[in-house]
Design an enzyme around this catalytic site. Structure first.
Site, PDB file in Angstrom:
ATOM      1  CD  GLU A  76       3.830  -8.537   0.902  1.00  0.00           C
ATOM      2  OE1 GLU A  76       4.551  -9.553   0.952  1.00  0.00           O
ATOM      3  OE2 GLU A  76       4.219  -7.406   1.203  1.00  0.00           O
ATOM      4  CG  ASP A  77      -2.184  -9.108   0.972  1.00  0.00           C
ATOM      5  OD1 ASP A  77      -1.189  -8.456   1.330  1.00  0.00           O
ATOM      6  OD2 ASP A  77      -2.804  -8.895  -0.074  1.00  0.00           O
TER       7      ASP A  77
END
Ligand code: MN
Length: 700
Positions: A76-77
């Site tokens: 996600e990051d």
């Protein structure tokens, strides 16, 4: 780093050395990926995944779960892809990380009306792999533990979401420790002032209570010792949130809530629980109606304990919980305690994983077509021990066993509702009563005053409650049906002896009823239908004084089967006859008439006793569907299962059951399908043959 060392040493107490080195790899990989990222508190970002992994390590979760926890924010990051994780740490870890990332994208609405939707989404994700939820809950727990750095507005909205969505899910999964901590933290940030006041008041009150608690605890310990029980006794401190909830819900004052004392007794085995209960009841008088045996009848989330409220010294109410060590472990960790890492269970884990991947690929391929959802409803989610959560129109949650239908729901509400139900509305849309309920469904039952239970319900209800109510009701009407079928069976047997049934007079009947000890002619006919008497034998006894009227063969018609006969006619599970098949009826003792295909081995066996065999044929205009078994062998190619599933759905056939067995290149699938007749089945098979990777289809 200190925290990381703690994780590795905690995990090495139950994981293998190779698992630990994988954890170390994942840690340094995650550290690299998140480098340059910081949390609001100023700490390096990796401290968060590390803390999440430690929470899960304390639950003794397996190695893939801990590895995925360390990597849960990486996709996600950071720029790392799912494929890269899969290459480095294996597909199972990548799937877990992917599952958590997907869950993060689900937008929860926190209004009460959206509750069902939230549960549905969460539980659907859970059905794919419950470990995804466990990682998500640990993630939320750590975010709550570190919430003080957020702005107060943000704190409140996260806290509300935690109380409304995550805490209840932890509760449903039986993860009590996490549940309580989420609640406590949620309350603290949602109502900071109330929290502070209650903490202060509780602290003050506890000082005064300490002496009383100590006295009661000693009294209990001594009493248990007298009873020769090895037991640990704990005074239970009430959580701030539960004090608050009791004050609000039961309209009690602070001191009224706090004046209830809680004790927990932990013993070695189940019999000791009951011995301990007896000992406590002889020490303090139990309050009538306050005893609950959750050992004999566990809660739906698996919780077991004996609960009893006693009247202590000075009339103080004392709430006691008695349980074994094992029950205690389950009460603290719920579903996670079933997942505890056991090296001997790798085979089972493998199996689950395969099922997981299959579901996963189906979900992905079919996620946008409307058929897919229908198909998934018919699949069994074997990954999660078996309940579905559904809602009444008032928003009350009912827990039912998996595969429960609208009829089960109706009986769960009230037997009168069940006995009079005619239709259902599921999520606002009309649905047949046999519809299987899914997590989060909102179910409304439509009743009619003169409606009656239908015998066919018994073929699909799953709850004992529904079954026994329907049975009870049918017992009365079944008799009439049996009489009717029995008469048809007898007439056929008479015609086989060249006797015209109408020629048998009253006197012959009366004599037979008298001789056989039956209550009445009707009772005797019912016995025929239920297989307690043989038609050929009764026909002989009725006609023995008569000679055949003529020696010519009287042509006799076979008995027509319509599929609506109710309990008196059953369709054999060995050969699954469907309209169009040549069929034979076998009379089975206590069961009545069972329909087989003519070439079923059971029939060949029974032909030694021809009086048990009955000439039967399908009626015209049969409207119901019948189960049929087919075996499909298909190449193990991506998406082939999804194509098979949607082809079946397109032919308007339903899947009742699926079993799979995989070889290297091929998978054999056994399906039980609902079809109208042979023609319909032929159409299903023809459509399935068109799928490229399907190698072979056979009816079993
Ligand atoms: Mn996170």
């Amino acid at each position: 780093m200190h925290e990381a060392e703690l994780l590795f040493s905690e995990a090495s107490q139950y994981l293998r050395p190779e698992d630990i080195s994988q954890l170390k790899n994942a840690y340094s990989f995650g550290q690299g990926a998140h480098s340059g990222q910081y949390r609001k508190s100023g700490e390096p970002y990796i401290s968060h995944p590390l803390a999440v992994a430690r929470i899960l390590g304390q639950l003794h979760m397996d190695a893939p779960t801990l590895t995925a926890a360390l990597l849960h924010d990486v996709v996600e990051d950071t720029h790392i892809s799912k494929e890269e994780i899969s290459e480095r740490f294996g597909a199972p870890v990548a799937e877990l990380v992917d599952g958590v990332s997907k869950l993060d994208k689900i937008q929860f609405q926190t209004q009460v009306e959206a509750q069902a939707e939230n549960f549905r989404k969460m539980l659907l994700a859970m059905a794919r792999d419950v470990r995804v939820i466990l990682i998500k809950l640990a993630d939320r727990l750590h975010n709550m533990q570190t919430l003080q750095v957020m702005r107060s507005e943000k704190q409140r909205s996260i806290a509300r979401e935690t109380l409304e969505i995550y805490a209840p899910i932890a509760h449903r999964l039986g993860l009590n420790k996490i549940y309580q901590e989420l609640q406590e933290l949620g309350f603290r940030y949602l109502h900071p002032l109330r929290y502070r006041v209650l903490v202060k008041a509780t602290k003050a009150a506890r000082g005064n209570r300490r002496e009383v608690v100590g006295k009661i605890q000693d009294a209990i310990s001594n009493k248990l010792k007298d009873a020769d029980l090895e037991a640990q006794v704990y005074g239970r401190e009430k959580h701030i949130y539960s004090i608050y909830k009791k004050m609000v819900e039961k309209q009690l004052t602070f001191s009224e809530v706090l004046d209830i004392y809680g004790f927990r007794v932990i013993v070695n085995d189940v019999p000791s629980c009951y011995v301990a209960l007896g000992a406590l009841h002889s020490l303090y008088r139990p309050i009538p109606g306050k005893f609950k045996d959750y050992i004999a009848i566990p809660k739906q989330n698996g919780y077991q304990s004996l609960h009893s409220t006693l009247l202590g010294p000075f009339g103080i109410p004392i709430e006691t919980q008695i349980r074994t060590q094992e029950m205690h472990r389950i009460s603290e960790n719920g579903v996670a305690s079933h997942w505890l890492y056991k090296s001997t269970d790798t085979d089972l884990g493998d199996l689950n994983m395969k099922t997981n991947q299959w579901l996963q690929s189906l979900l992905e391929i079919l996620s946008d077509s409307a058929d897919s959802k229908e198909f998934l409803e018919h699949l069994k989610f074997d990954l999660f021990p078996g309940d579905v959560y559904v809602f009444t129109p008032q928003g009350k949650i009912l827990t039912l066993p998996r595969q429960s239908t609208a009829v089960d729901f109706a009986y769960a509400i009230h037997s009168d509702i069940g006995n009079c139900c005619v239709a259902a509305k599921i999520n606002g849309e009309n649905a047949p009563l046999r519809s299987e309920l899914k997590n989060g469904d909102r179910v409304e039952i439509i009743t009619a005053p003169y409606a009656k239970p239908n015998p066919s319900w018994l073929s699909y209800v799953v709850t004992g409650r529904a079954r026994s109510h329907i049975r009870h009701f049918l017992k009365t009407i079944q008799f009439d049906e049996s009489v009717e079928l029995g008469e048809r069976m007898l007439n056929q047997a008479l015609l086989a002896l060249n006797v015209e049934p109408a020629l048998i007079d009253k006197a012959q009947w009366e004599k037979l009823v008298r001789d056989s000890g039956a209550k009445s002619r009707e009772a005797l006919l019912a016995d025929l239908a239920l297989g307690k008497q043989l038609p050929a034998v009764i026909a002989k006894r009725l006609t023995s004084p008569l000679e055949s009227i003529n020696s010519e063969q009287v042509p006799h018609d076979p008995i027509t089967i319509l599929g609506t006969e109710g309990l008196t006619v059953q369709f054999a599970k060995c050969c699954h006859p469907i309209p169009g098949d040549v069929i034979v009826g076998l009379i089975k003792k206590e069961h009545g008439l069972v329909i087989h295909t003519h070439n079923c081995p059971v029939v060949t066996q029974s032909q030694k006793n021809p009086e048990n065999c009955l000439d039967v044929t399908w009626g015209k205009d049969i409207t119901r569907t019948f189960g049929v078994k087919i075996k499909i062998v298909a190449a193990n190619r991506h998406g082939v299962l999804a194509r098979i599933a949607s082809a079946i759905a397109k032919t308007e056939s339903n899947i009742d059951d699926v079993a799979m067995e995989s070889e290297k290149d091929y998978t054999a699938m056994g399906f039980v399908l609902q079809v109208r007749n042979r023609h319909h089945l032929a159409q299903v098979i023809r459509d399935l043959r068109r799928i490229k990777d399907v190698a072979k289809i056979t009816r079993i």
